[in-house]
Each structure stands twice: as C-alpha cells, then as structure tokens.
Design a protein around this motif. Structure first.
Motif, PDB file in Angstrom:
ATOM      1  N   ARG A 278       0.783  -1.136   0.106  1.00 58.48           N
ATOM      2  CA  ARG A 278       0.052   0.128  -0.036  1.00 58.48           C
ATOM      3  C   ARG A 278       0.812   1.322  -0.019  1.00 58.48           C
ATOM      4  O   ARG A 278       0.553   2.299  -0.685  1.00 58.48           O
ATOM      5  CB  ARG A 278      -0.808  -0.038   0.986  1.00 58.48           C
ATOM      6  N   LEU A 279       1.886   1.125   0.776  1.00 57.74           N
ATOM      7  CA  LEU A 279       2.744   2.300   0.753  1.00 57.74           C
ATOM      8  C   LEU A 279       3.531   2.610  -0.591  1.00 57.74           C
ATOM      9  O   LEU A 279       3.719   3.678  -1.197  1.00 57.74           O
ATOM     10  CB  LEU A 279       4.002   2.067   1.943  1.00 57.74           C
TER      11      LEU A 279
ATOM     12  N   ARG B  20       0.958   4.160  -2.846  1.00 59.21           N
ATOM     13  CA  ARG B  20       0.446   5.400  -1.878  1.00 59.21           C
ATOM     14  C   ARG B  20       0.536   6.451  -2.953  1.00 59.21           C
ATOM     15  O   ARG B  20       1.890   7.011  -3.392  1.00 59.21           O
ATOM     16  CB  ARG B  20       0.920   5.694  -0.857  1.00 59.21           C
ATOM     17  N   GLU B  21      -0.554   7.435  -3.349  1.00 55.84           N
ATOM     18  CA  GLU B  21      -0.467   8.545  -4.181  1.00 55.84           C
ATOM     19  C   GLU B  21       0.349   8.178  -5.357  1.00 55.84           C
ATOM     20  O   GLU B  21       1.248   9.129  -5.722  1.00 55.84           O
ATOM     21  CB  GLU B  21       0.207   9.765  -3.258  1.00 55.84           C
TER      22      GLU B  21
ATOM     23  N   GLU C 133       5.263   8.975  -2.523  1.00 58.06           N
ATOM     24  CA  GLU C 133       5.724   8.933  -1.230  1.00 58.06           C
ATOM     25  C   GLU C 133       7.364   8.229  -1.324  1.00 58.06           C
ATOM     26  O   GLU C 133       8.025   8.061  -0.215  1.00 58.06           O
ATOM     27  CB  GLU C 133       5.104   7.916  -0.156  1.00 58.06           C
TER      28      GLU C 133
ATOM     29  N   GLU D 243      -8.057  11.836   1.710  1.00 54.33           N
ATOM     30  CA  GLU D 243      -6.597  11.282   1.764  1.00 54.33           C
ATOM     31  C   GLU D 243      -6.592   9.938   2.388  1.00 54.33           C
ATOM     32  O   GLU D 243      -7.521   9.349   2.904  1.00 54.33           O
ATOM     33  CB  GLU D 243      -5.987  12.083   2.764  1.00 54.33           C
ATOM     34  N   PRO D 244      -5.631   9.271   1.755  1.00 53.83           N
ATOM     35  CA  PRO D 244      -5.654   7.801   2.334  1.00 53.83           C
ATOM     36  C   PRO D 244      -4.864   7.640   3.984  1.00 53.83           C
ATOM     37  O   PRO D 244      -4.757   8.662   4.508  1.00 53.83           O
ATOM     38  CB  PRO D 244      -4.340   7.168   1.656  1.00 53.83           C
TER      39      PRO D 244
END
Length: 313
Positions: A29-30, A33-34, A38, A245-246
């Motif tokens: 997920r990281l 992310r966006e 990130e 936002e997540p």
C-alpha cells in the motif's frame, strides 16, 4: 531525535518468543500510495530489501516511478549543463559575479543529480541508505492480534480527529509530534500511551545542537558498544473524515531527560532505549497499569553515547 536516525536492518532478533512477520500488504500500500509519490520519503535500504518481496504489479509501479524520476533528473542535468556552458562563455569575455555564481550553482546541481541517478542503480547498500527524517516512512514492530508484525509508518504522529494541517505550526514549521515527551504521555499522548505501542530499532541518531559561537550543527550519536537501540514508540492510524486522503499509519518516538553525555554535547532530550527483556511487556501494554510502563522507562538501557559532528550531505 529531532533531526534524523538510522534504521537497524534486522528486526528479527529482538522478541524472545516469536519472530515478527513482515506486513507485505502494508508495504505494498505504501509503494502504491499517491502513485508512488511517497517513494522519496522511504529509505533506499527499505525499498531495496522489501521491494523484491512484493507482488510484480507493485514492484512495476515502483520501477515506473524510478524511470520517471530518472528522466526528470536527466532533463534537469541537461538544463543545468547548458546554464553552466552559457555562463562559462560569458566569463571568457568578462568576469562577473553573476556569471560565476551561475557556474557554481549549475556545477553543484549537476553533481547532485548525477548522485541521485547513481543511487537509483546502485545495488550495494550503504549506511546512509537506512537514514530517515521526520515525515519519512520507517519499519516499526507492533502487535497485531496474537502476532508481531513489521509495518511501515510515518515518522510523525498525526492525532486521529485532527486535520492534516496539524503536521505544521501556524508559522508553517513542522510540528514536533514525531517525538513524544515522557512527561506529557498521560496528557497529549493519552490515547496512545497504554494502548498502541511500537518499537523502532536503530543504530545511531542525529540531533541539531547550538554551536558555542552561534549557529547550529548536526551531532551524530551512537552507543559506544555498537549495540542496537530499542526505541519505545507510540502509534496511531489517522483517517481522513472527508475520505479524500488515504489512511496514515504514523508514530512518534518517546524521549526522556538527556543522558549526561548527550546533555554535554548540547542536546536536551534522549530517546528511551528499552532493555530487550522489556520488549514484549512494552508491546503488550495494560492501560490499567501505566506505572508498569513508567518502570520500563526507569529501567532503560544506558549505553554511553559517543558523538561526533555529522557531515552534511
């Protein structure tokens, strides 16, 4: 730990009864992310060691971001090379301060960009590849049901229910919520202290301290014996009430009064470095017995922290 720290890469030997499991879904997920934005706040050591273990589609997304970064850096390097050449030609006919400054800035920028590109392709990890800063993502050991897991969390705790803007002060400076003072745990941190505890394993940390003659400098601290530091942390999972936002899993490192040698070097706080025999009790807190947690702090490790002025990259 106001400035930075360096992660210990091996988290597997600090729990007595079981080895923590890598939460690969959380790392995936990281990575996504966006759309990978990130990535620049994840230590290279984490990317290079965890990345190969993720599903192919996740790794592909990360490598697509790498390619975008490299293309942008190559384009900027070309732009800076032109800037340098144009001003070098000016200097051949007339030396001016402005042209000299353009050459200096362009030269430095080109070297920086070359370093970033080289790091993208470098496979041999270095100590600096594990260094992180506030608002970076760090592997943290936490309890999840009956298991211990290693999960990425952002190094600055945003209290649930607060706006994203709470990461900064009214002056636009980053708030200090990446550190949790021991003397404030029962107040500001009361929703985490006794409930959501984590453990970060690091090898060294940096602090910004005042110079005797004015200004500041970065000091690197490391236990004299070289043993890893087991840093007591609090964590939370922030969710956006608007659903835009997540989710943001995030944490803060707990600090106490400074060790004597840290105080002598000019800093007024030190992270709480707990003993290995207290790890499981720390990660399994009893909110009805906070005194037991304070006793863990009172029985913390006291390695002698050697220090030196850190080189600025």
């Amino acid at each position: 730990m106001c400035y930075s720290a360096q992660i210990k890469s091996d988290y597997s030997k600090f729990l007595r009864q079981q080895v923590p499991v890598m939460d690969l879904a959380a790392f995936a997920r990281l990575w996504l992310r966006e759309n990978g934005l990130e990535r620049e706040k994840i230590p290279k050591g984490v990317i290079d060691t965890v990345g190969p273990r993720l599903p192919p589609d996740v790794s592909a997304a990360l490598h697509a971001r790498f390619a975008e970064d490299e293309a942008a850096w190559q384009a900027e390097a070309f732009k800076q090379a032109k800037r340098k050449a144009d001003n070098e030609r000016k200097l051949q006919t007339k030396v001016t301060k402005a042209a000299s400054e353009h050459v200096r800035i362009a030269t430095n920028k080109i070297e920086q960009l070359k370093g970033w590109i080289a790091d993208l392709h470098r496979t041999e990890l270095k100590g600096r590849d594990w260094q992180f800063f506030p608002q970076w993502w760090v592997p943290v050991i936490v309890r999840d049901g009956d298991d211990y897991v290693v999960r990425p969390m952002r190094y600055q705790l945003r209290q649930p229910g607060t706006p994203a803007s709470s990461d900064f002060t009214r002056k636009g400076e980053m708030s200090g919520t990446y550190n949790a003072r021991r003397d404030n745990l029962a107040r500001y941190w009361r929703r985490q202290f006794g409930y959501t505890h984590g453990l970060m394993v690091i090898e060294e940390f940096w602090e910004n301290v005042d110079k005797p003659g004015g200004g500041s400098q970065r000091i690197k601290f490391r236990p004299k014996t070289g043993e890893p530091m087991l840093v007591a942390c609090l964590w939370a999972n922030w969710t956006d009430p608007a659903g835009i936002e997540p989710d943001l899993p995030c944490f803060a490192a707990i600090t106490d009064e400074p060790e004597p040698e840290v105080a002598a070097a000019g800093h007024d706080r030190t992270i709480i470095n707990i003993k290995p025999e207290h790890v499981e009790a720390w990660l399994n807190p009893d909110p009805s017995n906070l005194q037991a947690l304070y006793e863990i702090f009172d029985d913390k490790q006291h390695p002698h922290y050697e220090h030196q002025v850190a080189k600025v990259a």
